[in-house]
Scaffold this active site. Sequence first.
Site, PDB file in Angstrom:
ATOM      1  N   ASP A 127     -91.254 -40.688 -81.313  1.00  0.00           N
ATOM      2  CA  ASP A 127     -92.043 -39.703 -82.052  1.00  0.00           C
ATOM      3  C   ASP A 127     -92.201 -40.124 -83.523  1.00  0.00           C
ATOM      4  OD1 ASP A 127     -93.434 -37.278 -82.112  1.00  0.00           O
ATOM      5  OD2 ASP A 127     -91.895 -36.268 -80.915  1.00  0.00           O
ATOM      6  N   ASP A 184    -100.493 -32.279 -79.936  1.00  0.00           N
ATOM      7  CA  ASP A 184     -99.769 -31.724 -78.782  1.00  0.00           C
ATOM      8  C   ASP A 184    -100.647 -30.788 -77.951  1.00  0.00           C
ATOM      9  OD1 ASP A 184     -97.665 -33.054 -79.897  1.00  0.00           O
ATOM     10  OD2 ASP A 184     -96.304 -31.328 -79.898  1.00  0.00           O
TER      11      ASP A 184
HETATM   12  C1  GLA Z   1     -93.719 -33.763 -80.972  1.00  0.00           C
HETATM   13  C2  GLA Z   1     -94.336 -34.479 -79.769  1.00  0.00           C
HETATM   14  C3  GLA Z   1     -94.110 -33.656 -78.517  1.00  0.00           C
HETATM   15  C4  GLA Z   1     -92.622 -33.420 -78.305  1.00  0.00           C
HETATM   16  C5  GLA Z   1     -92.025 -32.763 -79.537  1.00  0.00           C
HETATM   17  C6  GLA Z   1     -90.505 -32.685 -79.457  1.00  0.00           C
HETATM   18  O1  GLA Z   1     -94.389 -32.575 -81.264  1.00  0.00           O
HETATM   19  O2  GLA Z   1     -95.702 -34.702 -79.983  1.00  0.00           O
HETATM   20  O3  GLA Z   1     -94.669 -34.295 -77.393  1.00  0.00           O
HETATM   21  O4  GLA Z   1     -91.983 -34.657 -78.055  1.00  0.00           O
HETATM   22  O5  GLA Z   1     -92.346 -33.479 -80.729  1.00  0.00           O
HETATM   23  O6  GLA Z   1     -89.965 -32.080 -80.584  1.00  0.00           O
END
Ligand code: GLA
Length: 376
Positions: A127, A184
Amino acid sequence: MLSRKPPMGFNTWNTFGEKISDSVIRETADAMVEMGLPDAGYEYLVIDDCWSLRDRDPVTGKIVPDPVKFPEGMKAVSDYVHSKGLKFGMYSCAGTRTCADYPGSFDHEYLDAETFAEYGADFLKYDFCYKPQSANGPLLYRRMGMALKACGREILFSACNWGCDDVETWIRSTGAHMYRSTGDINDNFRSFKDIALSQIDKLAYSAPGCFNDIDMLICGMYGSGNVANGGCTDEEYKTHFALWCMFSSPLMLGGDLRKLKDQPFILNLIKNRNLIRINQDEEGRPAVAVCRRDGDRVTFAKHLSNNEIAIMFANLNDDDGNCELFFDELGITAAGGYGLEMTECFTGENIGVKKEYMKRRIPAHGCEVFICKLSK
Ligand code: GLA
């Protein structure tokens, strides 16, 4: 070669968020096998954020698995996943903390890669939260890419910087095997529609070795779970899954797989052989939008191997209406005399040979997908 085809599997985030545990992982592994998902191509079981304690071990510097969530540690979970014939995935972050505020791998890249190798990890999602000002994306992903190469185990590198910083132009050079090209997802129609439409100009960057990842699937969530936000109808989940297949996205399931035995529609959908064949086609060619009408009625085309072509009519508008196809836009000229023999992926219906122009009436938020062969 890793990621010759879009990776397929499951990730904990969409449903479980921080509520992950040894038993959740084991039960999910059991469900994957019972439901026949490995035979359909799903192989990775990936633990996302929130698996560790808030601080590293002060002596070793290592990230410490949460002993309440994972009392036997990560190697035991990994061994169980492997015993089911599946591959095991872990999660970390390029910054100092993960997005949910657990330790990130910044300046610990080599140690963490070795730790994941000790766990028997086959996959690392990486991430982009809490990035230090002094570092940039290419540098940070290069570091972990190299640390994974050095760790002594083959680990698929799944980058996740949400499509920022023109990532499509540099990510392949870091060694990543897939990369998030979007923000997301959450569990509703608007979310997956916006993601899909935002990707039209980026599709051409997706190719064997490193695929555009348009985020984990929401099929079967029906409004419950960590990224729940209203839920979708079955028709919408069908369109969502078909778009991800057409776009050659990794297919990382995000619903609660333990519920699949009571979700026959979703089970059939995520195992649909025709759609998975489109997604996993060995040439890995990108889709292209060939016709967009009335806002968001879009027709997509994707060349497949064996001279086949996949066509998707997606009605992303809120009312029923026609999606169109001008064969000329595919390079099929009227003078050439050819048309397409078309078989629908959900119904299996062969609608015969179509030429020059066609339109299909598609319900709001719905779709049809055809696998087509050139024919006179
Ligand atoms: C980010 C990523 C998600 C997930 C969250 C976890 O938002 O884009 O897919 O992994 O972190 O905290």
